[in-house]
Design an enzyme around this catalytic site. Sequence first.
Site, PDB file in Angstrom:
ATOM      1  N   CYS A 192       0.799  -1.289  -0.012  1.00  0.00           N
ATOM      2  CA  CYS A 192      -0.089  -0.040   0.067  1.00  0.00           C
ATOM      3  C   CYS A 192       0.724   1.257  -0.149  1.00  0.00           C
ATOM      4  CB  CYS A 192      -0.915   0.083   1.144  1.00  0.00           C
ATOM      5  SG  CYS A 192      -1.839  -1.324   1.338  1.00  0.00           S
TER       6      CYS A 192
ATOM      7  N   CYS B   7      12.845 -13.460   4.132  1.00  0.00           N
ATOM      8  CA  CYS B   7      11.757 -12.568   4.348  1.00  0.00           C
ATOM      9  C   CYS B   7      11.423 -12.221   5.942  1.00  0.00           C
ATOM     10  CB  CYS B   7      10.556 -13.319   3.951  1.00  0.00           C
ATOM     11  SG  CYS B   7       8.955 -12.685   4.405  1.00  0.00           S
TER      12      CYS B   7
ATOM     13  N   CYS C 182       8.153 -13.413   7.416  1.00  0.00           N
ATOM     14  CA  CYS C 182       8.106 -15.064   7.572  1.00  0.00           C
ATOM     15  C   CYS C 182       8.861 -15.139   8.715  1.00  0.00           C
ATOM     16  CB  CYS C 182       8.803 -15.399   6.441  1.00  0.00           C
ATOM     17  SG  CYS C 182       8.347 -15.289   4.983  1.00  0.00           S
TER      18      CYS C 182
END
Length: 493
Positions: free
Chosen positions: A51, A383, A386
């Site tokens: 976003c 990540c 993650c």
Amino acid sequence: MKFSYLSTVLVAASLALGSDVISLTKDNFDSFIKENPLTLTEFFATWCGHCKALAPEYEAAATTLKEQHKGIALAKIDCTAENDLCNEHGIQGFPTLKVFRGSLDVVSPYTGQRKADAIVSYMVKQSLPAVSLLDQETLENFKTADKVVVVGYFNDKFTNQTFGNVAESLRENFLFGATADEKLAAAEEVTAPAIVMYKSFDETKVVYPGEMSFDDLVTFVKVESMPLIGEVGPATYTGYIESGIPLAYLFVSDDETKTKFTEALSPIARELRGVVNIATIDANAYGQHAENVNLKQQWPAFAIQEIANNYKYAYDQEKELTAEGLIKFLKDYESGDLSPTIKSQPTPETQDGPVIVVTANTYDEIVLDDTKDVLIEFYATWCGHCKNLAPKYDELASIFWGDEDLTSKVTVAKIDTPNNDVPDDIRGFPTIKLYPAGDKAHPIEYNGDRTVQSLADFIRDNGKFGIDGNALAQKKTVLPDDAEEPVENHDEL
């Protein structure tokens, strides 16, 4: 239609803040949508990285549309503050963009790219009729109004209706026009009924050769609108993926190599149009993507990726890459004589923890086990999200671990996606999906909070067996009658 007082105040407030994107809430959403004939609405979350990346592009698009195309509004809703409103509109991931046409009931998903110029182009197309009626004065300008336009030359109502249905289904991506002027058809050297595609690349004019059927005409538009040999990049990648046609990547690091192969492959590209899209990719800028199609970063290189099942066919990098070799490789692919190149980590000798480790070689055996509900996390070792999820995911798996009856029904698994081929197009990490027992063809993606409780509810509500992991976890914390000390509850629960 005049704005209500509330909408007027809202617009004034947005202008005062220097933004051309209108912020909506549950108090003014309905009235604003009904008072504007066309609104692109972004449902976002303040913590969402995608976003944040979209925000400047969205703002630039709003400014352009305000200045050049009246009647098209861009709005946004903060779902962290307007949770009920977002739930009401079925928002499950961020950002979600929807197009409203002056009514809460006339709504469609935004399927364009997330760049300012693409947003503007998409919304301008949405503002036009699905089919623009053309005459001698407007036809020439319409033929160059976009990179791809489609014009129908008609003399009967049925074919016009079929064309209109195709235009409505593809209006998000293409401009359609129509005329009944026989002189215009004659000038284009076609006889009505006829469909002609005009392009700013390759053959600039292509006449549709088939019968006037909906499916065949849709296929024609989708196939012929792709460049004969295009280029993969941020602005084109989504179009290639959404075409559904296998994509052949030619990684090149210099213009000379690009030109040489492009010229040599043009005939086979035309022959295999609709079977496979061929595109170059700048190895200097996007060379790391080679690893995603099972290639080493050495150039030039070539691989085909099947979009539907994510199979990859890599050209042997131990051999010299030649035009003749590529043509044979492509023909072998067309005839089904190539086998996919599978990238897989070694299969673990033992499964030591509650989360089952999956590799490409064990994917079908574990994930597609039709007797079990399988929740799998597609992750990457680099990540950060993650890594943050890992302890909670372990805790979730431990609820079902160690009980033979439970483990025979529910598996909680994970796969290091960049290092293992998976039969899915995973575009972000972590991605979590549930493959229900008895219905492996329809996995359900998880888009809720990354908490143990929410994940357990997701398994219960979407799995075949409906096992309530939260209830099981609470039972494990209940103190037996003869226990001397309380058992500590999990923080998440």
